[in-house]
Every structure is written in structure tokens, then in C-alpha cells.
Write a protein that holds these residues in place. Structure first.
Motif, PDB file in Angstrom:
ATOM      1  N   TRP A 102       1.153  -1.179   0.394  1.00 24.59           N
ATOM      2  CA  TRP A 102       0.277  -0.182  -0.002  1.00 24.59           C
ATOM      3  C   TRP A 102       0.809   1.484   0.179  1.00 24.59           C
ATOM      4  O   TRP A 102       1.651   1.103   1.261  1.00 24.59           O
ATOM      5  N   TYR A 103       0.633   2.314  -1.587  1.00 23.81           N
ATOM      6  CA  TYR A 103       1.538   3.028  -0.756  1.00 23.81           C
ATOM      7  C   TYR A 103       0.987   4.662  -1.434  1.00 23.81           C
ATOM      8  O   TYR A 103       0.119   3.939  -2.831  1.00 23.81           O
ATOM      9  N   GLU A 104       0.977   6.111  -1.143  1.00 24.34           N
ATOM     10  CA  GLU A 104       0.054   6.985  -1.705  1.00 24.34           C
ATOM     11  C   GLU A 104      -1.473   6.552  -2.126  1.00 24.34           C
ATOM     12  O   GLU A 104      -1.771   6.536  -3.164  1.00 24.34           O
ATOM     13  N   ASP A 105      -2.176   5.577  -1.740  1.00 25.65           N
ATOM     14  CA  ASP A 105      -3.346   5.736  -1.098  1.00 25.65           C
ATOM     15  C   ASP A 105      -4.103   5.181  -2.762  1.00 25.65           C
ATOM     16  O   ASP A 105      -5.234   4.684  -3.047  1.00 25.65           O
ATOM     17  N   ARG A 106      -3.096   3.745  -2.700  1.00 23.10           N
ATOM     18  CA  ARG A 106      -3.355   2.876  -3.324  1.00 23.10           C
ATOM     19  C   ARG A 106      -2.617   1.593  -3.654  1.00 23.10           C
ATOM     20  O   ARG A 106      -1.909   1.157  -2.745  1.00 23.10           O
ATOM     21  N   ALA A 107      -3.102   0.465  -4.029  1.00 26.08           N
ATOM     22  CA  ALA A 107      -2.175  -0.737  -4.146  1.00 26.08           C
ATOM     23  C   ALA A 107      -1.532  -1.488  -5.037  1.00 26.08           C
ATOM     24  O   ALA A 107      -1.689  -0.902  -6.421  1.00 26.08           O
ATOM     25  N   LEU A 108      -0.550  -1.747  -4.627  1.00 15.25           N
ATOM     26  CA  LEU A 108       0.821  -1.612  -5.687  1.00 15.25           C
ATOM     27  C   LEU A 108       1.160  -3.258  -6.184  1.00 15.25           C
ATOM     28  O   LEU A 108       1.508  -3.771  -5.190  1.00 15.25           O
ATOM     29  N   PRO A 109       1.379  -3.379  -7.666  1.00 15.76           N
ATOM     30  CA  PRO A 109       2.358  -5.188  -7.059  1.00 15.76           C
ATOM     31  C   PRO A 109       3.787  -4.199  -6.891  1.00 15.76           C
ATOM     32  O   PRO A 109       4.226  -3.465  -6.487  1.00 15.76           O
ATOM     33  N   ALA A 110       3.952  -5.406  -5.670  1.00 12.47           N
ATOM     34  CA  ALA A 110       5.069  -5.239  -5.282  1.00 12.47           C
ATOM     35  C   ALA A 110       6.798  -6.540  -5.235  1.00 12.47           C
ATOM     36  O   ALA A 110       5.499  -7.825  -5.704  1.00 12.47           O
ATOM     37  N   GLU A 111       7.748  -5.889  -5.304  1.00 13.51           N
ATOM     38  CA  GLU A 111       9.259  -7.271  -5.320  1.00 13.51           C
ATOM     39  C   GLU A 111       8.629  -8.276  -4.018  1.00 13.51           C
ATOM     40  O   GLU A 111       8.113  -7.823  -3.352  1.00 13.51           O
ATOM     41  N   ILE A 112       8.960  -9.501  -3.881  1.00 11.13           N
ATOM     42  CA  ILE A 112       8.807 -10.565  -1.953  1.00 11.13           C
ATOM     43  C   ILE A 112       8.861  -9.961  -1.339  1.00 11.13           C
ATOM     44  O   ILE A 112       8.820  -9.954  -0.238  1.00 11.13           O
ATOM     45  N   GLU A 113      10.727  -9.403  -1.453  1.00  9.36           N
ATOM     46  CA  GLU A 113      11.345  -8.537  -0.268  1.00  9.36           C
ATOM     47  C   GLU A 113      10.213  -7.101   0.062  1.00  9.36           C
ATOM     48  O   GLU A 113      10.505  -6.544   1.589  1.00  9.36           O
ATOM     49  N   ASN A 114       9.455  -6.272  -0.080  1.00 10.46           N
ATOM     50  CA  ASN A 114       8.682  -5.532  -0.153  1.00 10.46           C
ATOM     51  C   ASN A 114       6.655  -5.875   0.469  1.00 10.46           C
ATOM     52  O   ASN A 114       6.910  -4.359   0.318  1.00 10.46           O
ATOM     53  N   ARG A 115       6.927  -7.557  -0.443  1.00  9.27           N
ATOM     54  CA  ARG A 115       5.617  -7.207  -0.113  1.00  9.27           C
ATOM     55  C   ARG A 115       5.025  -6.825   1.274  1.00  9.27           C
ATOM     56  O   ARG A 115       5.499  -7.355   2.507  1.00  9.27           O
TER      57      ARG A 115
END
Length: 237
Positions: A102-115
Motif C-alpha cells: 500500500w503506497y500513496e492511497d493505492r494498492a500496487l504490485p510489490a517485489e517479494i522483499e517489499n510485499r
């Protein structure tokens, strides 16, 4: 000059006869196929499976803290009805999973280390299917609405109390699940094409390509995030 005009008329008549012959042959093939259909509703159904690799578009990954567009494995199962007409309907359910943050009021695809989440995604498509029947194969073109059902769960190794963008990971997950269903982001438009070769009278298979357009997100967020392009193999019972 009159000879040239006569030649053009003859040529036009010849072309018209060719197209008329092709159209009639398609109709006769269609009638023969309908005559061969056994009695009983179950015989008018095709059970459909698709095994595809899909690209989930994330155009904002460079400007936002997120991952490049991920590639997912996306199997599908559905039915085609009726299986002997040029126009039919094919309800299909696809499944894949991916990581989000979750970043800046939206759901975004994440890399495994940042999920933060593992998101289970189900795409329900209800397209119309137009079929061109050939002697030993068929071409199909699909177009229709789709619903994207996404459910964010805490990823493995992430605790609810871990730090998140909104304060905690649990809070981020709640924000994601609300965001997925707000402002029509669940509404998609799907289109596709495939070629099926008749391996046996009851089994057909061939390559397919599909595009799922996030129409709700385009209208509400002016973003193509979530656009899915998939390609693979389609198998019909």
C-alpha cells in the motif's frame, strides 16, 4: 470502352459468386454440424480449460514505490454454450496470485522483499463468442464484461503488527481490500482470440491470446494499472 465496362461487370459478378459460395458453404457446414449434435443439453456444452502466462501492467512502477509489471501463471476453467453455433457464450473463471503493497492511497504490485500482502485474484469473464468453423479447426473471437475479485491477505512472514504505510501491516491490508472494490475498479472488459484444432471429434486444442482491460480503473483513476495480457493454450473437451 463498352468492352471494358462489360469486363468489369463480369469480374464483379464472378467475385460476388465466390463470396456467395463461401457464405453458403459456411451455412451448410453449420447446418451439418447442428444435425450431428446428439440430443441432450450436456452435449451442447464444451468444457474449456486455458493455461496461460499473463502480464499484469503496472505503468507507475518507476514513479511509485512498487514492482515492475509482474508475470503470473493464470489457469482458467469454463463452459461454452452452445458449442455448435456461430454465436455462443462462455463463462470462464481465471485465477492467479501476486504480491501487493500500500503506497500513496493505492494498492500496487510489490517485489517479494517489499510485499505486505499475497493477493488472491479471481477473474470472472462472461464473453460472447463468435466462431468461424473450418473443416478440421475453428477460429473463435471473444468479447464481453468481466469482474475482478481480489482478496489481500497478510503475506507469509508478515505480521499484522509490522510497520506499514498507514501505521501497520493489518491496516494496509484493510485499505487494499477496500480499494480493490471502490470506484468500479473491479469492472473489466475482456477480449480474445484463439484457434482450435480438432485433435479428435471430442477434443480440440490450440493457441489463445486474451486482453482484460480495467475499464473501471481507466474511468476512475485514469490509469491502466491492472491491464492483463495473457497468452497460452486453450483446450476444449
Amino acid at each position: 470502352m463498352q468492352k471494358m465496362t462489360g469486363s468489369k461487370k463480369h469480374f464483379s459478378t464472378f467475385i460476388l459468386l465466390i463470396f456467395t459460395g463461401l457464405f453458403c458453404s459456411r451455412l451448410f457446414a453449420q447446418e451439418e454440424l447442428e444435425e450431428q449434435v446428439p440430443e441432450g443439453f450436456i452435449y451442447t456444452l464444451d468444457f474449456v480449460m486455458e493455461y496461460e502466462a499473463s502480464l499484469y501492467l503496472n505503468p507507475e512502477f518507476e514513479e511509485l514505490n512498487s514492482a515492475p509489471s509482474p508475470i503470473n501463471f493464470q489457469p482458467s476453467i469454463g463452459v461454452l454454450w452452445p458449442n455448435y453455433t456461430m454465436l455462443a457464450v462462455q463463462p470462464t473463471l481465471s485465477f492467479f496470485y501476486m504480491n501487493h503493497l500500500w503506497y500513496e492511497d493505492r494498492a500496487l504490485p510489490a517485489e517479494i522483499e517489499n510485499r505486505t500482502s499475497t493477493t488472491l485474484s479471481f477473474l470472472l469473464q462472461i464473453p460472447a463468442v463468435f466462431t468461424v468453423f473450418m473443416e478440421k479447426s475453428r477460429f473463435q473471437f471473444t468479447l464481453g464484461p468481466a469482474i475482478m475479485m481480489r482478496f489481500a491477505l497478510l503475506a507469509s512472514g508478515v505480521s499484522a503488527s509490522d510497520t506499514g504505510y498507514t501505521g501497520s501491516a493489518a491496516s494496509d491490508i484493510n485499505k487494499m481490500n477496500s480499494w480493490f472494490w471502490e470506484k468500479g475498479r473491479w469492472f473489466y472488459l475482456s477480449a480474445g482470440a484463439n484457434w482450435l484444432y480438432h485433435i479428435t471429434p471430442q477434443l480440440r486444442a490450440g493457441p489463445s491470446i486474451n486482453v482484460s482491460l480495467p475499464l473501471g480503473a481507466l474511468l476512475s483513476d485514469h490509469s491502466a494499472q491492472g491491464l492483463i495480457i495473457s497468452t497460452g493454450i486453450k483446450i476444449c473437451r
